[in-house]
Design a protein around this motif. Sequence first.
Motif, PDB file in Angstrom:
ATOM      1  N   LEU A 118       0.825  -1.203   0.000  1.00  0.00           N
ATOM      2  CA  LEU A 118       0.000   0.000   0.000  1.00  0.00           C
ATOM      3  C   LEU A 118       0.864   1.260   0.000  1.00  0.00           C
ATOM      4  O   LEU A 118       0.583   2.231  -0.717  1.00  0.00           O
ATOM      5  CB  LEU A 118      -0.931  -0.010   1.208  1.00  0.00           C
ATOM      6  CG  LEU A 118      -1.868   1.198   1.354  1.00  0.00           C
ATOM      7  CD1 LEU A 118      -2.846   1.266   0.205  1.00  0.00           C
ATOM      8  CD2 LEU A 118      -2.611   1.136   2.685  1.00  0.00           C
ATOM      9  N   ALA A 119       1.940   1.248   0.781  1.00  0.00           N
ATOM     10  CA  ALA A 119       2.832   2.412   0.827  1.00  0.00           C
ATOM     11  C   ALA A 119       3.507   2.629  -0.521  1.00  0.00           C
ATOM     12  O   ALA A 119       3.654   3.769  -0.981  1.00  0.00           O
ATOM     13  CB  ALA A 119       3.872   2.217   1.926  1.00  0.00           C
ATOM     14  N   ARG A 120       3.930   1.557  -1.176  1.00  0.00           N
ATOM     15  CA  ARG A 120       4.551   1.703  -2.505  1.00  0.00           C
ATOM     16  C   ARG A 120       3.550   2.226  -3.515  1.00  0.00           C
ATOM     17  O   ARG A 120       3.882   3.062  -4.361  1.00  0.00           O
ATOM     18  CB  ARG A 120       5.117   0.351  -2.966  1.00  0.00           C
ATOM     19  CG  ARG A 120       6.393  -0.060  -2.274  1.00  0.00           C
ATOM     20  CD  ARG A 120       7.072  -1.189  -3.020  1.00  0.00           C
ATOM     21  NE  ARG A 120       6.240  -2.380  -3.066  1.00  0.00           N
ATOM     22  CZ  ARG A 120       6.278  -3.356  -2.164  1.00  0.00           C
ATOM     23  NH1 ARG A 120       7.120  -3.277  -1.145  1.00  0.00           N
ATOM     24  NH2 ARG A 120       5.490  -4.408  -2.261  1.00  0.00           N
ATOM     25  N   ALA A 121       2.314   1.736  -3.437  1.00  0.00           N
ATOM     26  CA  ALA A 121       1.292   2.212  -4.380  1.00  0.00           C
ATOM     27  C   ALA A 121       0.975   3.684  -4.156  1.00  0.00           C
ATOM     28  O   ALA A 121       0.750   4.438  -5.108  1.00  0.00           O
ATOM     29  CB  ALA A 121       0.030   1.366  -4.247  1.00  0.00           C
ATOM     30  N   GLU A 122       0.956   4.127  -2.894  1.00  0.00           N
ATOM     31  CA  GLU A 122       0.653   5.527  -2.606  1.00  0.00           C
ATOM     32  C   GLU A 122       1.788   6.452  -3.006  1.00  0.00           C
ATOM     33  O   GLU A 122       1.559   7.591  -3.402  1.00  0.00           O
ATOM     34  CB  GLU A 122       0.344   5.708  -1.116  1.00  0.00           C
ATOM     35  CG  GLU A 122      -1.018   5.166  -0.705  1.00  0.00           C
ATOM     36  CD  GLU A 122      -1.312   5.415   0.758  1.00  0.00           C
ATOM     37  OE1 GLU A 122      -0.329   5.610   1.516  1.00  0.00           O
ATOM     38  OE2 GLU A 122      -2.493   5.429   1.138  1.00  0.00           O
ATOM     39  N   GLU A 181       4.820  -3.564 -11.832  1.00  0.00           N
ATOM     40  CA  GLU A 181       4.635  -4.217 -10.534  1.00  0.00           C
ATOM     41  C   GLU A 181       3.395  -3.689  -9.810  1.00  0.00           C
ATOM     42  O   GLU A 181       2.687  -4.453  -9.147  1.00  0.00           O
ATOM     43  CB  GLU A 181       5.883  -4.052  -9.659  1.00  0.00           C
ATOM     44  CG  GLU A 181       6.256  -2.618  -9.332  1.00  0.00           C
ATOM     45  CD  GLU A 181       7.135  -1.973 -10.393  1.00  0.00           C
ATOM     46  OE1 GLU A 181       7.720  -0.919 -10.102  1.00  0.00           O
ATOM     47  OE2 GLU A 181       7.198  -2.503 -11.521  1.00  0.00           O
ATOM     48  N   LEU A 182       3.109  -2.374  -9.969  1.00  0.00           N
ATOM     49  CA  LEU A 182       1.919  -1.828  -9.325  1.00  0.00           C
ATOM     50  C   LEU A 182       0.646  -2.337  -9.989  1.00  0.00           C
ATOM     51  O   LEU A 182      -0.325  -2.699  -9.317  1.00  0.00           O
ATOM     52  CB  LEU A 182       1.957  -0.296  -9.356  1.00  0.00           C
ATOM     53  CG  LEU A 182       3.025   0.383  -8.488  1.00  0.00           C
ATOM     54  CD1 LEU A 182       2.909   1.893  -8.586  1.00  0.00           C
ATOM     55  CD2 LEU A 182       2.919  -0.060  -7.042  1.00  0.00           C
ATOM     56  N   LEU A 208      -8.266  -4.079  -2.094  1.00  0.00           N
ATOM     57  CA  LEU A 208      -8.858  -3.092  -2.997  1.00  0.00           C
ATOM     58  C   LEU A 208      -8.249  -1.714  -2.788  1.00  0.00           C
ATOM     59  O   LEU A 208      -8.161  -0.918  -3.731  1.00  0.00           O
ATOM     60  CB  LEU A 208     -10.373  -3.039  -2.791  1.00  0.00           C
ATOM     61  CG  LEU A 208     -11.138  -4.293  -3.230  1.00  0.00           C
ATOM     62  CD1 LEU A 208     -12.632  -4.137  -2.951  1.00  0.00           C
ATOM     63  CD2 LEU A 208     -10.914  -4.586  -4.708  1.00  0.00           C
ATOM     64  N   ALA A 209      -7.813  -1.405  -1.569  1.00  0.00           N
ATOM     65  CA  ALA A 209      -7.132  -0.124  -1.334  1.00  0.00           C
ATOM     66  C   ALA A 209      -5.812  -0.075  -2.099  1.00  0.00           C
ATOM     67  O   ALA A 209      -5.456   0.947  -2.702  1.00  0.00           O
ATOM     68  CB  ALA A 209      -6.892   0.071   0.163  1.00  0.00           C
ATOM     69  N   ILE A 210      -5.070  -1.200  -2.105  1.00  0.00           N
ATOM     70  CA  ILE A 210      -3.826  -1.260  -2.871  1.00  0.00           C
ATOM     71  C   ILE A 210      -4.124  -1.115  -4.358  1.00  0.00           C
ATOM     72  O   ILE A 210      -3.414  -0.405  -5.094  1.00  0.00           O
ATOM     73  CB  ILE A 210      -3.099  -2.588  -2.587  1.00  0.00           C
ATOM     74  CG1 ILE A 210      -2.628  -2.624  -1.127  1.00  0.00           C
ATOM     75  CG2 ILE A 210      -1.929  -2.783  -3.537  1.00  0.00           C
ATOM     76  CD1 ILE A 210      -2.075  -3.960  -0.690  1.00  0.00           C
ATOM     77  N   ALA A 211      -5.190  -1.760  -4.822  1.00  0.00           N
ATOM     78  CA  ALA A 211      -5.549  -1.661  -6.239  1.00  0.00           C
ATOM     79  C   ALA A 211      -5.877  -0.226  -6.627  1.00  0.00           C
ATOM     80  O   ALA A 211      -5.460   0.250  -7.693  1.00  0.00           O
ATOM     81  CB  ALA A 211      -6.737  -2.581  -6.535  1.00  0.00           C
ATOM     82  N   GLN A 212      -6.615   0.467  -5.783  1.00  0.00           N
ATOM     83  CA  GLN A 212      -6.972   1.855  -6.115  1.00  0.00           C
ATOM     84  C   GLN A 212      -5.735   2.744  -6.178  1.00  0.00           C
ATOM     85  O   GLN A 212      -5.561   3.541  -7.109  1.00  0.00           O
ATOM     86  CB  GLN A 212      -7.940   2.405  -5.075  1.00  0.00           C
ATOM     87  CG  GLN A 212      -8.445   3.798  -5.426  1.00  0.00           C
ATOM     88  CD  GLN A 212      -9.011   4.530  -4.231  1.00  0.00           C
ATOM     89  OE1 GLN A 212      -8.478   4.439  -3.133  1.00  0.00           O
ATOM     90  NE2 GLN A 212     -10.085   5.269  -4.436  1.00  0.00           N
ATOM     91  N   ARG A 213      -4.822   2.622  -5.201  1.00  0.00           N
ATOM     92  CA  ARG A 213      -3.611   3.448  -5.212  1.00  0.00           C
ATOM     93  C   ARG A 213      -2.735   3.110  -6.415  1.00  0.00           C
ATOM     94  O   ARG A 213      -2.146   4.000  -7.022  1.00  0.00           O
ATOM     95  CB  ARG A 213      -2.819   3.240  -3.927  1.00  0.00           C
ATOM     96  CG  ARG A 213      -3.168   4.144  -2.770  1.00  0.00           C
ATOM     97  CD  ARG A 213      -4.569   4.052  -2.316  1.00  0.00           C
ATOM     98  NE  ARG A 213      -4.792   4.680  -1.019  1.00  0.00           N
ATOM     99  CZ  ARG A 213      -5.897   4.563  -0.339  1.00  0.00           C
ATOM    100  NH1 ARG A 213      -6.908   3.830  -0.819  1.00  0.00           N
ATOM    101  NH2 ARG A 213      -6.067   5.177   0.820  1.00  0.00           N
ATOM    102  N   ALA A 214      -2.638   1.829  -6.750  1.00  0.00           N
ATOM    103  CA  ALA A 214      -1.807   1.441  -7.886  1.00  0.00           C
ATOM    104  C   ALA A 214      -2.373   1.974  -9.190  1.00  0.00           C
ATOM    105  O   ALA A 214      -1.624   2.447 -10.060  1.00  0.00           O
ATOM    106  CB  ALA A 214      -1.695  -0.087  -7.937  1.00  0.00           C
ATOM    107  N   LEU A 215      -3.687   1.924  -9.361  1.00  0.00           N
ATOM    108  CA  LEU A 215      -4.304   2.459 -10.578  1.00  0.00           C
ATOM    109  C   LEU A 215      -4.120   3.969 -10.650  1.00  0.00           C
ATOM    110  O   LEU A 215      -3.851   4.530 -11.716  1.00  0.00           O
ATOM    111  CB  LEU A 215      -5.782   2.096 -10.609  1.00  0.00           C
ATOM    112  CG  LEU A 215      -6.197   0.858 -11.422  1.00  0.00           C
ATOM    113  CD1 LEU A 215      -5.962   1.091 -12.897  1.00  0.00           C
ATOM    114  CD2 LEU A 215      -5.465  -0.385 -10.981  1.00  0.00           C
ATOM    115  N   ALA A 216      -4.272   4.650  -9.516  1.00  0.00           N
ATOM    116  CA  ALA A 216      -4.105   6.107  -9.504  1.00  0.00           C
ATOM    117  C   ALA A 216      -2.676   6.497  -9.863  1.00  0.00           C
ATOM    118  O   ALA A 216      -2.444   7.494 -10.562  1.00  0.00           O
ATOM    119  CB  ALA A 216      -4.477   6.668  -8.136  1.00  0.00           C
TER     120      ALA A 216
END
Length: 382
Positions: free
Chosen positions: A212-216, A264-265, A338-346
Amino acid sequence: MGRLFWRFFLIVWLAQLAAVFGTGAVFWLEHRARGGPPGHDAGPRPPPHERRFLPTVGPPPGPAPAPPPAGPPGEFRIPLVPALVGLLASLACAAGLAWYVAHPIRLLRRVFGEIAGGRLDSRIAGEMGRRRDELADLGQDFDRMAGHLQSVVLGQRRLLHDVSHEMRSPLARLQAAIGLARQQPERVQELLERIEREGERLDALVGEVLALARAESGAARKERFELRELLLTLVDDARFEGAARKLALVLDCPAGIQVEAAPELLHAAIDNVLRNGLRFSPDGGELQISCRVLAGIARIDVADRGPGVAEALLPHIFTPFIRGAASERSGEGYGLGLAIAQRALAASGGRIEATNREGGGLRVSLQLPVLPAPPLNRPVPD
């Protein structure tokens, strides 16, 4: 009043005084050059229609009219009342203009200090009044920045609180298992298995928080690749995991869809959505994965036939540690997928949304901008 107000006031006032005294100096020099007030350097002249009948030789009959008395050369009187009124008007104009410029800057400085002091809900647009200029636009931009900063800081605080809460339970079970192992040596093997399971849960939680931190952060490097190839790899892994429950995964994605994202994201985003669908699909069910391009946007739909999500909870399922009723009952997952998915897509310039399907189930849609196809390398004719 601040220093900016007085500096601006002095600049404007001195500029006005310079203009007034410069104009007065021009008139004074013109007066000195003529030797008297304008219009007194000669006697009155007859109108043109009378000058035609004057004799051309000799002086006119009768005594010559005496010219009006003229003041001494160089005499120039300053009107005191108009000068005083002009000076006061100049002061008022300079003060008003200086206040108009310095007041919003003083407000910005005060709100900056409040934000720095921890009051993240401070805003300035409401104090700008009816201004419609660049300073008012600056205040609105500042409010947007402050709102985003507030949401980020509050999100980090909430995430820290939720992570601490989620780690407390497995740590408590670990301590209990260690205490029981010391008191009941005959149950060591059983308790060691319990300790191993709790350690795996903690490891999974830490891994998801790091993802999650990497995606954000969005710091991963973007690459251009074909979407179908990535989906084939992910669906193969998901089929292997779902084989024990006889789950069927159906992929419908045409070739040639090029996207630019952090591999990777995006891999983590789609993998989390697929695992979510596998977890809640009934045994022997079907998980549908389709991909279409609409108006330059690649849309990946992952649809299952699970219990779905309550309508009131749908807008919040992409918030960390928010779980549906089915997840709460099963005790699986931490509400981070799903939180990780949203940050990665953003981070890749895309977005994600979820809707309930008719007849039961959840449809998660991932959207990414599509890149134009690369030009074909055609041979150059001789």
